[in-house]
Design a protein around this motif. Structure first.
Motif, short mmCIF file in Angstrom:
data_model
loop_
_atom_site.label_atom_id
_atom_site.label_comp_id
_atom_site.label_asym_id
_atom_site.label_seq_id
_atom_site.Cartn_x
_atom_site.Cartn_y
_atom_site.Cartn_z
N GLN A 246 86.92 -78.82 -3.69
CA GLN A 246 86.17 -77.64 -3.26
C GLN A 246 85.40 -77.91 -1.97
N ASN A 249 87.49 -77.25 0.95
CA ASN A 249 87.70 -75.82 1.14
C ASN A 249 86.45 -75.13 1.66
N PRO B 116 92.51 -78.51 4.70
CA PRO B 116 92.16 -77.34 3.90
C PRO B 116 93.12 -76.20 4.28
N TYR B 117 93.55 -75.50 3.24
CA TYR B 117 94.55 -74.44 3.35
C TYR B 117 94.30 -73.45 4.51
#
Lengths: 318, 271
Positions: A246, A249, B116-117
């Motif tokens: 996380q 992200n 990260p995507y």
């Protein structure tokens, strides 16, 4: 344990290599002459030639990659054209804002997500469980930038409770700074809150179905004791891995949050870089974030090993 | 209805509404999509004959939402197809053959997963340039590594099952085994994963368009509508509310469907 840490560090090396290669290759996809694109349309012909030589663009692609690799490994991420500064300096300047934003979003996600997940699992198949499941689903389905806009409309424009945009001013007191971070952190945190709540719930459910929990009940232990000492401790171990993922992200999601809330962080820097075609800046930032992401996950893995008795056991004898 | 649980039905209903509005957009839309009603700029919902109001050019928001579902679905379908096809191909080769090929593919997949995507998609758009086609391509490519990872582990789970070993002992070729035995057995995993990724694709498109990197005006896309709306949060909050709701509901539909399908098709993943 030392052997495990060493092993994980060694594993990072090929990943790092491929990440640098990927960033290098993505930038090779830029249509046209990179030197011309990098210098912009006003560049003079002799500058372009000089620039090509400087960057080694006149050499074969393999040599170019080696040059790039060398530069990156010495901490040289290139120079930004629009800011006329070292890319790494620019990044480090804006890093505190983004890190503060990401960490407070993570904090919100943990404080809300984990208890929600636990409660849902404990009251499996009840109304509360359904409610948490739906809320968590909304959390992972909502576009964070839209959620940010809704927060601005409600809490700053309609109710006037919190400031909508910009960074606080420390000379106006601590609250001014904190209050500017509340809405962005909430907006950024919602996705992770949903993910963490879902994961905590399923991890807790799995543990609650284990034999040792039944044994604990059979021994006549108090329910709260079982939940805290037996279930929770084991259920939260895998959640740690998710937290690590996380954080990466969140760093990336900061691009959106910073755009909505006009915060001068890494994300804002990147978006500006993209629109002003400052490829060096974008390239440097992408690489920087990926490397941070890799090391955050490495840290999480190591912490995980410390906490998880199974992995600790595995490496104890050696 | 043994084969359909409530979740799957609920998800399917939302998705069908979406598909329906995409196909019949010209009939459902109350106004031509780019028609500017200059007398009713920033009309609030239910003003001047506009159900959801109008935007900064006086364009009907409801009609633009209806047409916007076309973009979302198209991006979802194309991007997920790219991700699923290439990802499955790599995952099957990697999982089935193992060894050096596996190591090479997985190192590359690991590297791509280290980004990260969102960041990777943004980086690709920065290089490829904005536009619908590039957005679909970038989102699809970004999905490849996670598809490869998931399909690889699905293949590894079944490649040593007895029916596969039996086929091999009877002299079946690798290609035959992959197409006859492996692929049919990993399809459930693929469907679940594709459904969950569809939601991701819709959000990614909205994200890219919101940043100005995806679909360009005047083509109506939910993300680009939000991008315009962010300048008028004070005066016209309705411009921001409805496109976001459309994204939320659509993604919710695909996530609910994915969760439901997972429970149905892959009991091992349940809980």
């Amino acid at each position: 344990m030392a052997k495990y840490i060493l092993k994980r560090f060694v594993q990072v090396i090929p990943t790092l290599f491929f990440v640098i290669l990927t960033v290098f290759l993505i930038m090779k996809l830029i249509p046209g002459d990179p030197a011309m694109v990098l210098l912009g349309p006003q560049a003079r012909a002799e500058d372009i030639v000089r620039f090509r030589q400087q960057l080694g663009l006149d050499k074969p692609i393999l040599v170019q990659f080696v040059i790039y690799l060398k530069r990156v490994l010495t901490g040289d991420l290139g120079r930004s054209l629009i800011y006329r500064q070292d890319v790494l300096t620019l990044i480090l300047e804006r890093l505190p804002t983004t890190v503060t934003l990401s960490l407070s979003a993570l904090f919100i996600a943990l404080v809300i997500g984990i208890p929600l997940g636990i409660v849902a699992a404990m009251k499996h198949n009840s109304f509360v469980d359904l409610l948490v499941t739906i809320l968590a689903l909304i959390g992972i389905s909502i576009p964070i930038f839209w959620f940010g806009m809704i927060l601005i409309i409600v809490f700053s424009l309609k109710l006037g409770w919190l400031p909508a945009v910009g960074l606080g001013d420390i000379s106006k007191g601590l609250w001014d700074v904190v209050s500017h971070f509340i809405l962005p952190s909430l907006a950024l945190g919602i996705l992770s809150t949903g993910t963490i709540a879902r994961f905590t719930r399923s991890s807790m459910l799995e543990v609650l179905n284990q034999d040792y929990i039944r044994t604990a009940y059979a021994k006549g232990l108090k329910k709260t004791l079982i939940l805290y000492r037996h279930a929770l401790k084991n259920a939260l171990i895998p959640v740690i891995t998710v937290i690590g993922l996380q954080l990466g992200n969140l760093l990336a999601g900061a691009v959106l949050t910073e755009t909505v809330f006009a915060l001068p962080g890494l994300g804002k820097l990147m978006v500006d870089g993209i629109f002003r075609r400052d490829y060096m800046l974008v390239q440097g930032e992408v690489l920087f974030t990926a490397i941070v992401y890799i090391f955050v996950n490495l840290m999480v893995d190591i912490i995980y090993a410390f906490i998880n008795p199974k992995i600790r056991q595995l490496y104890r004898s050696v | 209805m043994k084969f359909l649980n409530k979740q799957v039905i609920f998800g399917l209903v939302i998705i069908c509404v979406n598909i329906f509005s995409a196909i019949f957009a010209p009939i459902i839309a109350t106004h031509p999509v780019d028609d500017m009603d200059f007398l009713n700029i920033f009309a609030k919902p239910n003003e001047g004959g506009h159900i959801l109001g109008t935007d900064d050019y006086g364009r009907d928001i409801f009609s633009r939402l209806v047409y916007g579902s076309r973009v979302s679905l198209m991006v979802g379908i194309v991007a997920v197809s790219i991700g699923a096809l290439i990802g499955t191909f790599l995952g099957v080769i990697s999982g089935y053959f193992g060894g050096f090929v596996d190591a090479l593919i997985m190192r590359f997949v690991d590297a791509l997963l280290s980004f990260p995507y969102v960041l990777l998609a943004i980086a690709m758009m920065a290089v490829l340039g904005a536009g619908l086609f590039n957005a679909m391509l970038a989102i699809g490519i970004v999905m490849v590594p996670s598809f490869a990872r998931v399909m690889r582990s699905a293949v590894m789970n079944i490649k040593n099952e007895e029916f596969v070993l039996a086929a091999r002992s009877m002299g079946a070729s690798d290609l035959w085994i992959i197409f006859q035995h492996i692929l049919p057995n990993i399809t459930p995993v693929l469907i679940v994963y594709a459904s969950l990724n569809f939601a991701g694709a819709v959000i990614s498109e909205a994200t890219l368009s919101f940043l100005g990197l995806g679909i360009q005006p005047p083509t109506p896309s939910w993300g680009s509508m939000l991008s315009e709306a962010k300048n008028y949060l004070q005066t016209a909050p309705h411009m921001a509310i409805f496109p976001g709701l459309a994204i939320l509901i659509t993604c919710l539909g695909f996530n609910i469907l994915g969760d439901g399908l997972r429970d149905l098709l892959d009991p091992r993943l349940k809980k």
